[in-house]
Design a protein around this motif. Structure first.
Motif, PDB file in Angstrom:
ATOM      1  N   LEU A  41       2.145   5.974  -2.716  1.00 40.90           N
ATOM      2  CA  LEU A  41       1.567   5.905  -4.050  1.00 40.90           C
ATOM      3  C   LEU A  41       1.970   4.610  -4.762  1.00 40.90           C
ATOM      4  N   ALA A  42       3.252   4.256  -4.684  1.00 43.09           N
ATOM      5  CA  ALA A  42       3.715   3.021  -5.323  1.00 43.09           C
ATOM      6  C   ALA A  42       3.068   1.802  -4.667  1.00 43.09           C
ATOM      7  N   TYR A  43       2.977   1.817  -3.339  1.00 37.32           N
ATOM      8  CA  TYR A  43       2.343   0.703  -2.614  1.00 37.32           C
ATOM      9  C   TYR A  43       0.889   0.542  -3.064  1.00 37.32           C
ATOM     10  N   ALA A  44       0.160   1.657  -3.160  1.00 37.80           N
ATOM     11  CA  ALA A  44      -1.250   1.599  -3.559  1.00 37.80           C
ATOM     12  C   ALA A  44      -1.395   1.128  -5.008  1.00 37.80           C
ATOM     13  N   ARG A 101      -0.882  -2.638  -5.139  1.00 37.25           N
ATOM     14  CA  ARG A 101      -2.072  -3.371  -4.694  1.00 37.25           C
ATOM     15  C   ARG A 101      -3.188  -3.313  -5.701  1.00 37.25           C
ATOM     16  N   ASP A 102      -3.200  -2.230  -6.494  1.00 39.72           N
ATOM     17  CA  ASP A 102      -4.275  -2.020  -7.462  1.00 39.72           C
ATOM     18  C   ASP A 102      -4.045  -2.760  -8.778  1.00 39.72           C
ATOM     19  N   ARG A 103      -2.878  -3.392  -8.926  1.00 40.74           N
ATOM     20  CA  ARG A 103      -2.566  -4.047 -10.200  1.00 40.74           C
ATOM     21  C   ARG A 103      -3.542  -5.167 -10.509  1.00 40.74           C
ATOM     22  N   SER A 150       5.892  -1.755 -14.250  1.00 35.04           N
ATOM     23  CA  SER A 150       4.897  -2.669 -13.678  1.00 35.04           C
ATOM     24  C   SER A 150       3.770  -1.935 -12.962  1.00 35.04           C
ATOM     25  N   LEU A 151       3.944  -0.632 -12.731  1.00 37.64           N
ATOM     26  CA  LEU A 151       2.937   0.144 -12.008  1.00 37.64           C
ATOM     27  C   LEU A 151       2.237   1.127 -12.935  1.00 37.64           C
TER      28      LEU A 151
END
Length: 217
Positions: free
Chosen positions: A209-212, A215-217, A161-162
């Motif tokens: 990195l995963a959090y960013a 949010r960028d999805r 998903s990322l």
């Protein structure tokens, strides 16, 4: 615009502006002990910069391997690097991953969001590149490619998903000042310095990195 984050330490590898690809490749091998491999290069065809591979549809003109055995051709010897780039001085500089470092590849927008978060968290960063195709590569200790998917799952994200990919054995990153055709050159977002010679583990950086990326999805 220079995206380099200002740091108090003196840069181990100075700015590449005005410095030849040959000299820069030698510095990477000599000062950072990184393996380097010469890639494709740009050729002027009727006023247009084209990739030496000859493909009109090349997605990374002048910034990908020039031969199938590029990985075995890579060297950590400054002397050998000088000899290879002397044969083709405009060849791009490719750094194989999975050797002295792996690289976590994320979109530029997520990368800069993560950088700001990491600065607030006072995390120790390794070198980070920013490419003309709007990607960022965070250098981490080797072995990250095998464990990042599980680390992402533990944070509650399905890895698929990322837009976050870890480059390990068999992959590479293009190093500054390699150019992607007319789109511009690879730049340092965080330059190599004496302070970041020791790279962070992927586990230290994966949360921001995963959090960013989420949010960028």
């Amino acid at each position: 615009m220079d995206k380099t984050i200002a740091r108090p330490e003196t840069a181990q590898i100075p700015k590449q502006r005005g410095e030849s690809l040959l000299d820069t490749a030698v510095r990477y091998a000599e000062e950072r002990h990184w393996d380097v491999s010469p890639g494709t290069w740009l050729e002027d065809v009727d006023g247009v910069q084209c990739c030496s591979c000859g493909k009109a549809s090349c997605s990374t003109p002048g910034a990908h391997p020039a031969r199938e055995d590029w990985a075995t051709q890579a060297t950590g010897s400054a002397t050998v690097a000088r000899r290879m780039w002397s044969k083709q001085p405009t060849a791009s500089i490719l750094l194989p991953t999975g050797r002295t470092f792996d690289a976590i590849d994320v979109p530029e927008t997520a990368g800069f969001l993560a950088l700001a978060r990491m600065e607030r968290m006072e995390l120790t960063l390794g070198p980070v590149t920013c490419t003309p195709d709007r990607r960022m590569h965070f250098f981490v200790l080797p072995g990250a490619a095998a464990k990042v998917p599980d680390l992402v799952r533990k944070l509650g994200w399905p890895p698929a998903s990322l837009d976050l990919v870890t480059l390990g054995e068999g992959s590479y990153v293009a190093a500054p000042p390699t150019r992607f055709g007319s789109r511009g050159a690879v730049q340092w977002a965080c330059r190599p310095t004496p302070a970041n010679r020791w790279l962070p583990d992927a586990e230290e950086l994966i949360s921001p990195l995963a959090y960013a990326c989420g949010r960028d999805r």
